[in-house]
Design a protein around this motif. Structure first.
Motif, PDB file in Angstrom:
ATOM      1  N   ASN A  46       0.819  -1.221   0.000  1.00 36.08           N
ATOM      2  CA  ASN A  46       0.000   0.000   0.000  1.00 36.08           C
ATOM      3  C   ASN A  46       0.852   1.271   0.000  1.00 36.08           C
ATOM      4  N   SER A  47       0.240   2.347  -0.439  1.00 36.00           N
ATOM      5  CA  SER A  47       0.936   3.643  -0.424  1.00 36.00           C
ATOM      6  C   SER A  47      -0.067   4.761  -0.643  1.00 36.00           C
ATOM      7  N   LEU A  48       0.165   5.884  -0.002  1.00 34.45           N
ATOM      8  CA  LEU A  48      -0.551   7.122  -0.317  1.00 34.45           C
ATOM      9  C   LEU A  48       0.438   8.135  -0.902  1.00 34.45           C
ATOM     10  N   ARG A  49       1.449   8.507  -0.091  1.00 35.62           N
ATOM     11  CA  ARG A  49       2.405   9.554  -0.487  1.00 35.62           C
ATOM     12  C   ARG A  49       3.274   9.153  -1.682  1.00 35.62           C
ATOM     13  N   THR A  50       3.836   7.963  -1.628  1.00 32.25           N
ATOM     14  CA  THR A  50       4.769   7.558  -2.678  1.00 32.25           C
ATOM     15  C   THR A  50       4.051   7.469  -4.015  1.00 32.25           C
ATOM     16  N   ARG A 110       7.839  -0.730  -5.311  1.00 31.85           N
ATOM     17  CA  ARG A 110       7.681  -0.825  -3.852  1.00 31.85           C
ATOM     18  C   ARG A 110       7.456  -2.275  -3.479  1.00 31.85           C
ATOM     19  N   GLU A 142      10.528   2.211  -1.739  1.00 28.89           N
ATOM     20  CA  GLU A 142      10.588   1.526  -0.445  1.00 28.89           C
ATOM     21  C   GLU A 142      10.666   0.039  -0.699  1.00 28.89           C
ATOM     22  N   HIS A 147      14.351   3.224   1.896  1.00 25.87           N
ATOM     23  CA  HIS A 147      13.305   4.101   1.357  1.00 25.87           C
ATOM     24  C   HIS A 147      13.974   5.428   0.967  1.00 25.87           C
ATOM     25  N   GLN A 150      12.116   8.843   0.427  1.00 28.59           N
ATOM     26  CA  GLN A 150      11.715   9.460   1.685  1.00 28.59           C
ATOM     27  C   GLN A 150      12.890  10.196   2.323  1.00 28.59           C
ATOM     28  N   CYS A 277       7.729  10.249   8.688  1.00 27.56           N
ATOM     29  CA  CYS A 277       7.495  10.033   7.254  1.00 27.56           C
ATOM     30  C   CYS A 277       6.012   9.888   6.905  1.00 27.56           C
ATOM     31  N   LEU A 278       5.171   9.562   7.890  1.00 26.88           N
ATOM     32  CA  LEU A 278       3.744   9.256   7.698  1.00 26.88           C
ATOM     33  C   LEU A 278       3.573   7.988   6.850  1.00 26.88           C
ATOM     34  N   PRO A 279       2.542   7.196   7.050  1.00 24.35           N
ATOM     35  CA  PRO A 279       1.467   7.409   8.020  1.00 24.35           C
ATOM     36  C   PRO A 279       1.966   7.181   9.449  1.00 24.35           C
ATOM     37  N   ARG A 305       8.220  15.089  -0.965  1.00 18.54           N
ATOM     38  CA  ARG A 305       8.353  13.815  -1.683  1.00 18.54           C
ATOM     39  C   ARG A 305       8.231  14.032  -3.200  1.00 18.54           C
TER      40      ARG A 305
END
Ligand code: CP
Length: 320
Positions: A46-50, A110, A142, A147, A150, A277-279, A305
Motif C-alpha cells: 500500500n501507499s498514499l504519499r509515494t 515498492r 521503499e 526508502h 523518503q 514520514c507518515l502514516p 516527496r
C-alpha cells in the motif's frame, strides 16, 4: 543513473539539494525532458504519499505514467524458482518483470520486507530481480531495507528548516502495535551520515540497526538524553533488525509507551522540529499536541516527496 537505492547513487548531496530547490522554484522547468517516455510504478504494498508524489513528479517532467497494484487485478506472482506452480500463483516474476520492462522506460518498485528470512530481505531479493531482468532503470519506492525517496525528501526538509549550519538530528524509535520494516530508519541513517549534521540514534536495547546503515552514528539508549539540545526529532518505529539476535528478526520486542514522543520529550530539545514520514499512529509514536504543534514538519516533509522524486526521475531521464 540506472539504479536509485542508496545515498551514493545521487552523487554529491550539495548538488542534489541545489537541483531540488531549483525544481521547487519551478517544477515545470524540465517539462519536456520526459516527453514520450513512460514511467511504470509497481506496488506490491500500500501507499498514499509515494504513489501520488511520484506520479506527480513524473507528470511534471512530461512523462506518461502507468501504476500497477500487483495485488489488485494482476495475476498472483510466484517469486521462487523451482516451485511447481500448482497453487494460486498464475505467473512467475521472471516472466512478469521483462514484460513490464517492455512497456516502459523507467520502473519504480515498492516491495516491503516479508520478514520470512532476514537474508532474503537484506539481499533485496525482489528488487534485485527487477534490476537484473527488466532491462530498464529501477528506482526504489521503499524496498525491504531502504526508502531513499523518503530520506531525500527528509534531507530537503531539514535543509529548508535548519536554524544553524550543523543541526543536531535525532532518529528516535517509538512504539507501534505491529511489526514494521526497517527501511525508513535504515535509509534515514544512511542519508544523515552522509549529510552535514550531528546525527544521533536512540532506541531500546535489541533494536540496533544494521551496521551498513547506522555506520558510525552515535547511539544513545537513553532517549531523554539523546533529545537534549536536538534541532530535529525524527520519530519512527521499526521492528527488531536481528543484529544482536538473528532469531528476533522482524519481531516486536517492546511496546513501551514511555518512548512516545510527547511535550515532555520535546521540552528538553532546542525547540526542535518534529518529523515523521507518515502514516503515523497518533499517541503511539507521537502525541496529538506534538504533531499538531507549529514545530511539526510532517506536512511539508510529505510535500517534499514530489521534489525528491522529481530530482531522481530527472537524473534517470538524463541518463537514458
Ligand atoms: N512515507 C511514505 O512512503 O508514505 P506511503 O507509504 O503512504 O507511500
Amino acid at each position: 543513473m540506472k539504479v536509485f537505492q542508496n545515498v551514493s547513487d545521487i552523487g554529491p548531496l550539495d548538488q542534489a539539494l541545489r537541483e531540488a530547490f531549483e525544481i521547487k522554484a519551478d517544477r515545470y522547468k524540465f517539462e519536456n525532458l520526459g516527453r514520450h517516455k513512460t514511467c511504470l510504478l509497481i506496488f506490491f504494498n500500500n501507499s498514499l504519499r509515494t504513489r501520488l508524489s511520484t506520479q506527480k513528479a513524473a507528470m511534471n517532467l512530461g512523462m506518461n505514467v502507468i501504476v500497477l497494484d500487483v495485488n489488485q487485478g494482476a495475476w498472483k506472482l510466484e517469486t521462487e524458482r523451482g516451485v511447481v506452480m500448482d497453487g494460486d500463483k498464475s505467473e512467475h516474476l521472471l516472466e512478469a518483470i521483462p514484460v513490464m520492462g517492455s512497456y516502459c522506460d523507467i520502473i519504480g518498485v515498492r516491495s516491503f520486507a516479508k520478514f520470512e528470512s532476514r537474508e532474503d530481505d537484506y539481499s533485496e531479493k525482489i528488487l534485485q530481480q527487477f534490476i537484473r531482468y527488466s532491462g530498464k532503470p529501477v528506482f526504489f519506492m521503499e524496498s525491504a531495507t531502504v526508502h531513499p525517496l523518503q530520506s531525500f525528501a527528509d534531507l530537503i526538509t531539514i535543509e529548508e528548516y535548519k536554524e544553524r549550519p550543523r543541526p543536531k538530528v535525532v532518529l528516535s524509535w517509538a512504539p507501534h502495535p505491529r511489526a514494521l520494516p526497517q527501511a525508513v530508519p535504515n535509509s534515514f541513517a544512511q542519508w544523515m551520515n552522509a549529510a552535514d549534521v550531528d546525527f544521533v540514534v536512540t532506541h531500546p536495547h535489541g533494536y540496533e540497526l544494521d551496521p551498513q546503515f547506522v555506520g558510525n552514528a552515535k547511539v544513545d539508549y537513553d532517549q531523554m538524553h539523546a533529545f537534549e539540545g536536538a534541532d530535529f526529532i525524527y520519530a519512527k518505529n521499526w521492528s527488531c533488525p536481528g543484529v544482536v539476535n538473528p532469531a528476533d528478526y522482524g519481531k516486536v520486542l517492546n511496546k513501551d509507551l514511555s518512548w512516545t514522543v510527547d511535550a515532555a520529550h520535546m521540552a528538553v530539545t532546542n525547540n526542535a522540529h518534529f518529523m515523521h514520514c507518515l502514516p503515523v499512529r497518533r499517541n503511539m509514536i507521537v502525541t496529538d499536541d506534538v504533531i499538531e504543534s507549529p514545530r511539526s514538519l510532517v506536512i511539508p516533509e510529505a510535500a517534499n516527496r514530489e521534489i525528491s522524486a522529481q530530482v531522481v526521475l530527472k537524473r534517470i531521464l538524463e541518463s537514458l
